[in-house]
Design an enzyme around this catalytic site. Sequence first.
Site, short mmCIF file in Angstrom:
data_model
loop_
_atom_site.label_atom_id
_atom_site.label_comp_id
_atom_site.label_asym_id
_atom_site.label_seq_id
_atom_site.Cartn_x
_atom_site.Cartn_y
_atom_site.Cartn_z
N TYR A 96 1.99 -2.07 -14.12
CA TYR A 96 0.77 -2.48 -13.41
C TYR A 96 0.73 -4.00 -13.28
O TYR A 96 0.77 -4.73 -14.28
CB TYR A 96 -0.45 -1.98 -14.18
CG TYR A 96 -1.72 -1.96 -13.38
CD1 TYR A 96 -2.15 -0.79 -12.76
CD2 TYR A 96 -2.51 -3.10 -13.25
CE1 TYR A 96 -3.34 -0.76 -12.03
CE2 TYR A 96 -3.68 -3.08 -12.51
CZ TYR A 96 -4.09 -1.90 -11.90
OH TYR A 96 -5.26 -1.88 -11.18
N TYR B 255 -2.50 -3.21 -3.31
CA TYR B 255 -3.25 -2.90 -4.52
C TYR B 255 -4.03 -1.62 -4.30
O TYR B 255 -5.12 -1.62 -3.73
CB TYR B 255 -4.19 -4.06 -4.84
CG TYR B 255 -5.00 -3.87 -6.11
CD1 TYR B 255 -4.40 -4.03 -7.35
CD2 TYR B 255 -6.34 -3.54 -6.06
CE1 TYR B 255 -5.13 -3.85 -8.52
CE2 TYR B 255 -7.08 -3.36 -7.23
CZ TYR B 255 -6.47 -3.52 -8.44
OH TYR B 255 -7.19 -3.35 -9.60
#
Lengths: 319, 391
Positions: B293, B343
Amino acid sequence: MNADELQAFEDEIYAFVGQEVYPPTPAPDDVNMPMIRQWAEIMGDTNPAYLDADWAANSSRGRTIAPPAMMYAWGQEGFQVTKGRSPNAQSNLVALFNKHGYTGVLGTNVKQEYFKEVSPGDNVTIQMVIDNISERKTTSRGTGYFFETLSTFTDQHGDVIGTQRFKVLKFIPQEQPAAAASADGGLEVPTRIASVRGPDNGWWWDAVDEGKVLIQRCKSCQTLRHPPRPMCGECQSMEWDSIESTLKGEVLSYTCVRYPHVPGYPKDPICAVIKLAEGTNLVANVVGCEYEDVSIGMQVTGKVEQVDEKTTLPQFYPA
Amino acid sequence: MVANVKDKAVIVGVHNTQFSKNSGVSELNLAAQAVKGAIDDAGLKPTDIDGFATFTMDANDEIEVARAVGTGDMTFWGRSHYGGGAATGSLHQAVMAVSTGMAECVAVFRALNGRSGHRFSAGVSEGVMTADIIHWGWYMPYGLLTPASWVAMFTQRWMHNTGVTKDALFEVAHQTRQYAVNNPNAFFHERPFDRAEYDAARMICDPLQLFDCCQESDGASCVIVTTPERARDLKQPGVAVRGVAQAAAADQEQMTSFYRDEFAAIPEMEIAARNCYEMADLTPDDIDAAVIYDAFSPIVLWQIEAWNFCGAGESGDFVLDGALRPDGRLPCNTHGGQLSEAYIHGVNGIVEATKLVRGTSLNQPEKAVNHALVTSGVGIPTGGALLGKLD
Ligand SMILES: [Zn+2]
């Protein structure tokens, strides 16, 4: 405004660059002592180089001079302005901006440069042109354009005594929530976002309003805790009181919040995690120094201060 | 106790919508596209779907997505909390549902207009996240309002403690960009960049500059999770969930755990890693590639340490040795990551980790990828998952 209309509008405004607002125009009055004296009086400037003929006669100049910052004053139009003035390049440009919704106006910078002094009896000639217009900008006030005028001041010999650049932002004012009209018609100045006060945290903020930073303490095992919560995580007691922090502390980490700029906040606020001498950590601002002067391990001292019209917060200074 | 889920749930379909700065459509539209695309990829029918898992932050109602896509009757819906911490958290929900028989085919999705709608960089304010308002109130009045500002606070201290420099942050940002250059769905497709551009970019919150921060994006991603029995009959090679874990550690806050004895750390991710490895009966040596991430460049480094690919404080050297590159020890964020693809709150990462195990990443490493790691966000209650080929 679609892309073609925007292009046409920009072509029209950029055509103003280089246009003369005022052709070279001699000031109605020569540089004179009464105006110098009034200007210095209003400014609170008692420099004898401007005011004292005897003192000036013995100085290296041998004569009084006008305050250089007065150069723009000599050509001011005076009372006749109230009867209206004939259109010029600047008023036409402003009218064009207004017509397209860029009705907001904000003078952003004045920059003067001085090259030669003038004395009573000299005459100042003023010329002004539209020097440049920025590309379309998004500012915290709204979207708009900066335009800058350049005034050039010469004396009766044709020598340049100084220049003045004046920058103005013309913008679309409805994009300005920062100064939205309040119910009574006045302008509301934005303030920092306040913490909501609930049953578990309200007492802490109420104490800040009274100038104190408190630290919650378990009545059973004496453990200090922050942020406040209803139960002690060590012994599960729900009985608590508080102590007042001395606001002496050490910076554990810090950052400068440069983007985005939020209305109501100072530009580039420095935020830090501060370990208080009592042992608990607190997030607050570091003020009174530059970002470059802050470091991890730095000792700081806090004060509870009013930071805007509605907000009181602990602020920490280099110790 | 080790959770008994190893290989009991299998990812059989994946899909990303087009990613953009302005989708021009609703978040429901994006969710429906992503779910339908993943169903097609799996070779399933919409009526096969009987469960959904997503984020508490997702604005779509499961029943609306179900009606839009035309699923059958639903027997499971579950949501995971804490922003990007829910990336593998939503997968976790699906795995629990499928492995217990509560549902047979669960669609894990996340759909957001993260650029044209509400922007994360706008920060928290009185009008948003009302349930958490008391928490944010300890930070908002000072101007500590945005994800970048909270992560910057951790980064500054972590760099101070470890001596890791921006060279390592640049390596993370640069390598994801190298991967994105080959990905037509990435914002930075065919747009390489270099150290000069990185250094010249504006400071957001010291020490984070523009290219240390992810893309605000519009788009949606979905993966379909089903049983191993069902998976064997489907179109794609199945990618089994060997382990999946969530964790919140002591003294946890959302993004602002500044009150621990040493707060430049992510103990919650260490717990998730330990539990995942144990569940999967794997060690870091077994992991061939990763999707870590990357809302911000430094958080990749902390997670490399939390998942034990190197020792504490050694992640800077680890990445500077080229570990994240196609021929490195741990090819990482091969889709371009959230720094350079888009994102989508980490669910595009689950899509990519699945592709890595299938062998179909656009930047597939040359070595065999038997196991891939995928993780959730950092600074919040979080988690991760270990994926492998279905036997
Ligand atoms: Zn106690």
